[in-house]
Design a protein around this motif. Structure first.
Motif, mmCIF file in Angstrom:
data_model
loop_
_atom_site.group_PDB
_atom_site.id
_atom_site.type_symbol
_atom_site.label_atom_id
_atom_site.label_comp_id
_atom_site.label_asym_id
_atom_site.label_seq_id
_atom_site.Cartn_x
_atom_site.Cartn_y
_atom_site.Cartn_z
ATOM 1 N N GLU A 98 41.344 46.701 36.916
ATOM 2 C CA GLU A 98 42.778 46.596 37.225
ATOM 3 C C GLU A 98 43.077 45.262 37.913
ATOM 4 O O GLU A 98 44.072 44.601 37.602
ATOM 5 C CB GLU A 98 43.183 47.778 38.118
ATOM 6 C CG GLU A 98 44.637 47.819 38.444
ATOM 7 C CD GLU A 98 45.444 48.702 37.503
ATOM 8 O OE1 GLU A 98 46.565 49.040 37.876
ATOM 9 O OE2 GLU A 98 44.979 49.029 36.406
ATOM 10 N N GLU A 99 42.212 44.866 38.827
ATOM 11 C CA GLU A 99 42.418 43.613 39.563
ATOM 12 C C GLU A 99 42.313 42.393 38.651
ATOM 13 O O GLU A 99 43.171 41.506 38.681
ATOM 14 C CB GLU A 99 41.399 43.503 40.696
ATOM 15 C CG GLU A 99 41.605 42.297 41.577
ATOM 16 C CD GLU A 99 40.610 42.264 42.733
ATOM 17 O OE1 GLU A 99 40.064 41.174 42.979
ATOM 18 O OE2 GLU A 99 40.386 43.310 43.349
ATOM 19 N N VAL A 100 41.277 42.333 37.822
ATOM 20 C CA VAL A 100 41.119 41.148 36.965
ATOM 21 C C VAL A 100 42.165 41.127 35.849
ATOM 22 O O VAL A 100 42.594 40.056 35.419
ATOM 23 C CB VAL A 100 39.689 41.005 36.393
ATOM 24 C CG1 VAL A 100 38.682 40.848 37.516
ATOM 25 C CG2 VAL A 100 39.311 42.147 35.479
ATOM 26 N N LEU A 101 42.593 42.299 35.393
ATOM 27 C CA LEU A 101 43.656 42.367 34.401
ATOM 28 C C LEU A 101 44.949 41.794 34.973
ATOM 29 O O LEU A 101 45.640 41.005 34.323
ATOM 30 C CB LEU A 101 43.875 43.819 33.966
ATOM 31 C CG LEU A 101 44.922 44.070 32.886
ATOM 32 C CD1 LEU A 101 44.480 43.463 31.557
ATOM 33 C CD2 LEU A 101 45.161 45.562 32.735
ATOM 34 N N TYR A 102 45.237 42.141 36.223
ATOM 35 C CA TYR A 102 46.431 41.625 36.876
ATOM 36 C C TYR A 102 46.308 40.121 37.123
ATOM 37 O O TYR A 102 47.254 39.374 36.877
ATOM 38 C CB TYR A 102 46.696 42.356 38.198
ATOM 39 C CG TYR A 102 47.996 41.931 38.820
ATOM 40 C CD1 TYR A 102 49.199 42.450 38.347
ATOM 41 C CD2 TYR A 102 48.036 40.999 39.839
ATOM 42 C CE1 TYR A 102 50.406 42.043 38.887
ATOM 43 C CE2 TYR A 102 49.242 40.589 40.387
ATOM 44 C CZ TYR A 102 50.424 41.114 39.908
ATOM 45 O OH TYR A 102 51.623 40.703 40.440
ATOM 46 N N ASP A 103 45.148 39.695 37.600
ATOM 47 C CA ASP A 103 44.940 38.260 37.863
ATOM 48 C C ASP A 103 45.073 37.432 36.594
ATOM 49 O O ASP A 103 45.662 36.346 36.611
ATOM 50 C CB ASP A 103 43.562 38.014 38.490
ATOM 51 C CG ASP A 103 43.475 38.524 39.919
ATOM 52 O OD1 ASP A 103 44.525 38.829 40.535
ATOM 53 O OD2 ASP A 103 42.333 38.624 40.427
ATOM 54 N N ALA A 104 44.542 37.933 35.478
ATOM 55 C CA ALA A 104 44.546 37.162 34.243
ATOM 56 C C ALA A 104 45.880 37.212 33.508
ATOM 57 O O ALA A 104 46.333 36.202 32.966
ATOM 58 C CB ALA A 104 43.431 37.659 33.313
ATOM 59 N N TYR A 105 46.517 38.402 33.490
ATOM 60 C CA TYR A 105 47.695 38.568 32.642
ATOM 61 C C TYR A 105 48.933 39.109 33.357
ATOM 62 O O TYR A 105 49.980 39.279 32.725
ATOM 63 C CB TYR A 105 47.368 39.508 31.475
ATOM 64 C CG TYR A 105 46.199 39.053 30.652
ATOM 65 C CD1 TYR A 105 46.279 37.890 29.891
ATOM 66 C CD2 TYR A 105 45.003 39.771 30.633
ATOM 67 C CE1 TYR A 105 45.200 37.458 29.132
ATOM 68 C CE2 TYR A 105 43.923 39.354 29.881
ATOM 69 C CZ TYR A 105 44.029 38.197 29.130
ATOM 70 O OH TYR A 105 42.956 37.778 28.384
ATOM 71 N N GLY A 106 48.806 39.410 34.638
ATOM 72 C CA GLY A 106 49.939 39.976 35.360
ATOM 73 C C GLY A 106 50.285 41.381 34.902
ATOM 74 O O GLY A 106 51.424 41.811 35.014
#
Length: 117
Positions: free
Chosen positions: A49-57
């Motif tokens: 969830e964190e890396v998905l948000y960091d990469a694509y918002g």
């Protein structure tokens, strides 16, 4: 150092597979292998969830609850229902008039048209 979302997703899928394997070979209600796999899913999901948000918002529609949060939520809901019925306000199930209204067949399992019973 940032993790690629695809790598995090692969880790999450692997955690699900480990949980399935542990559940299939479970030895008792509190099997430590199943509990460990359960926690591994939660950890892998949080990373994803964190890396998905960091990469694509973006985020997923999923949320991890720990047992304490779930217990507190249930207690809060129970308290609201009790407070509502104690105060004379409608309960979560509606008022008596609302629950008595029914527009369908009054006897859904009763006599059928053309039946001798």
């Amino acid at each position: 150092m940032s993790i690629d979302p695809r790598v995090a997703l692969q880790s999450l899928v692997a955690a699900f597979e480990e949980h399935l394997a542990a559940a299939a070979t479970r030895r008792g209600e509190k099997d430590p292998a199943v509990e460990g796999a359960y926690l591994a899913i939660a950890d892998a999901f949080e990373v994803y969830e964190e890396v998905l948000y960091d990469a694509y918002g973006e985020v997923t529609p999923l949320e991890i609850y720990d047992d304490e949060e779930a217990d507190e939520d249930l207690l809060d809901e129970d308290e609201e229902v009790l407070r509502g019925s104690a105060a004379g306000s409608p309960s979560a199930f509606g008022t008596e008039e609302e629950t008595e209204e029914f527009d369908g067949d009054p006897e859904p399992y009763g006599r059928q048209a053309g039946s001798d019973r």
